[in-house]
Design a protein around this motif. Structure first.
Motif, PDB file in Angstrom:
ATOM      1  N   VAL A 144       2.569   1.861  -2.647  1.00 61.94           N
ATOM      2  CA  VAL A 144       1.719   0.975  -1.851  1.00 61.94           C
ATOM      3  C   VAL A 144       0.238   1.190  -2.136  1.00 61.94           C
ATOM      4  N   GLY A 145      -0.072   2.180  -2.969  1.00 60.44           N
ATOM      5  CA  GLY A 145      -1.455   2.456  -3.342  1.00 60.44           C
ATOM      6  C   GLY A 145      -1.479   3.397  -4.528  1.00 60.44           C
ATOM      7  N   VAL A 161      -0.289  -1.922 -11.811  1.00 61.68           N
ATOM      8  CA  VAL A 161      -0.897  -3.203 -12.194  1.00 61.68           C
ATOM      9  C   VAL A 161      -0.665  -4.244 -11.101  1.00 61.68           C
ATOM     10  N   GLU A 162       0.536  -4.279 -10.523  1.00 64.02           N
ATOM     11  CA  GLU A 162       0.823  -5.228  -9.442  1.00 64.02           C
ATOM     12  C   GLU A 162      -0.108  -4.997  -8.244  1.00 64.02           C
ATOM     13  N   ILE A 163      -0.299  -3.738  -7.887  1.00 60.98           N
ATOM     14  CA  ILE A 163      -1.190  -3.418  -6.761  1.00 60.98           C
ATOM     15  C   ILE A 163      -2.624  -3.775  -7.117  1.00 60.98           C
ATOM     16  N   GLN A 164      -3.016  -3.487  -8.344  1.00 58.60           N
ATOM     17  CA  GLN A 164      -4.366  -3.835  -8.801  1.00 58.60           C
ATOM     18  C   GLN A 164      -4.623  -5.325  -8.632  1.00 58.60           C
ATOM     19  N   GLY A 167      -6.831   1.905  -5.037  1.00 56.95           N
ATOM     20  CA  GLY A 167      -6.491   0.697  -4.288  1.00 56.95           C
ATOM     21  C   GLY A 167      -5.271   0.903  -3.415  1.00 56.95           C
ATOM     22  N   VAL A 168      -5.299   0.282  -2.232  1.00 56.81           N
ATOM     23  CA  VAL A 168      -4.185   0.328  -1.288  1.00 56.81           C
ATOM     24  C   VAL A 168      -3.897  -1.109  -0.851  1.00 56.81           C
ATOM     25  N   ASP A 197      -6.160   1.293   6.657  1.00 54.83           N
ATOM     26  CA  ASP A 197      -6.449   1.932   7.949  1.00 54.83           C
ATOM     27  C   ASP A 197      -5.334   2.881   8.381  1.00 54.83           C
ATOM     28  N   ARG A 198      -4.648   3.464   7.409  1.00 57.65           N
ATOM     29  CA  ARG A 198      -3.634   4.483   7.689  1.00 57.65           C
ATOM     30  C   ARG A 198      -3.970   5.804   6.974  1.00 57.65           C
ATOM     31  N   LYS A 199      -5.215   5.926   6.514  1.00 57.16           N
ATOM     32  CA  LYS A 199      -5.719   7.130   5.855  1.00 57.16           C
ATOM     33  C   LYS A 199      -5.008   7.417   4.534  1.00 57.16           C
ATOM     34  N   ILE A 200      -4.471   6.371   3.915  1.00 55.66           N
ATOM     35  CA  ILE A 200      -3.804   6.551   2.631  1.00 55.66           C
ATOM     36  C   ILE A 200      -4.822   6.839   1.537  1.00 55.66           C
ATOM     37  N   GLY A 201      -5.980   6.175   1.589  1.00 57.32           N
ATOM     38  CA  GLY A 201      -7.024   6.445   0.618  1.00 57.32           C
ATOM     39  C   GLY A 201      -7.478   7.892   0.686  1.00 57.32           C
TER      40      GLY A 201
END
Length: 218
Positions: A60-61, A20-23, A82-83, A89-93
């Motif tokens: 972080v995502g 929720v915080e990241i959202q 979400g990230v 831009d670190r390919k986490i998605g």
């Protein structure tokens, strides 16, 4: 930041509160439009997915997908990915989506769907060219006009991505076996008022389109 990002399932209340915080950080929507932590609890309990990307102990995502059934076949609808801005831009998605694919296939789920904004060309390139999804459905104003700054007070028209997880197209795309397109078969004109962030050059996009049809949504 550490160099190694770990992807794992989220199963605890602290995990869901962190989602929720990241959202909030990513979408910036009103409280009414922000998914509460209890939604993540129910999704996890009922066969969906809540997956987190972790830098050490810190999430972080995340990606969250609900389970659905079409005919007799189960599938997943990936509702949110979400990230945090400082980790983009670190390919986490991509890592989240590939983990999502493997987890779904481990349960014999062979289709994941999600919606995306056709004006976000970088995202379209990622979905279609890098992941190998296809598009056959256009949904006008899917969510209505929301409070998220990302939506710019515009109607939320969406394309529905279909990710057929074990198809030759997807396997080739995720293994970087498809060449970059040399030219786009169609041109999308993006109005200048949409936002300066969308005016940057974007990779050519290969659309795999069937007959466009409105989905069974309001």
């Amino acid at each position: 930041m550490t160099s190694e990002i770990q992807i794992r399932k989220c199963t605890t209340l602290p995990d869901f509160h962190r989602c929720v915080e990241i959202q909030r950080a990513v979408w910036g929507e009103s409280d009414l439009e922000t998914e509460p932590y209890t939604t993540f609890v129910v999704v996890n309990q009922t066969g969906g997915q809540v997956l987190g990307a972790f830098d050490g102990p810190t999430m972080v995502g995340f990606t969250m997908a609900l389970v659905g059934v079409r005919g007799t076949a189960p599938y997943l609808h990936s509702h949110m990915t979400g990230v945090l801005p400082e980790y983009r831009d670190r390919k986490i998605g991509r890592s989240l989506k590939l983990f999502q694919r493997e987890e779904a296939l481990s349960r014999d789920i062979r289709l994941i769907e999600w919606t995306f904004d056709p004006l976000e060309t970088r995202n379209a390139h990622f979905n279609l060219n890098r992941l190998g999804a296809i598009v056959r459905t256009y949904i006008p104003n899917f969510y209505g006009v929301t409070t998220s700054p990302l939506h710019r007070n515009l109607p939320t028209d969406r394309l529905l991505a279909e990710w057929h997880l074990d198809s030759p197209r997807v396997i080739a795309a995720i293994n970087n076996l498809t060449p970059d397109p040399t030219e786009a078969p169609a041109v999308i004109h993006i109005p200048s008022f949409v936002g300066a962030g969308l005016a940057r050059p974007a990779p050519a996009i290969r659309f795999t389109l069937g007959r466009s049809k409105p989905g069974p949504y309001k």
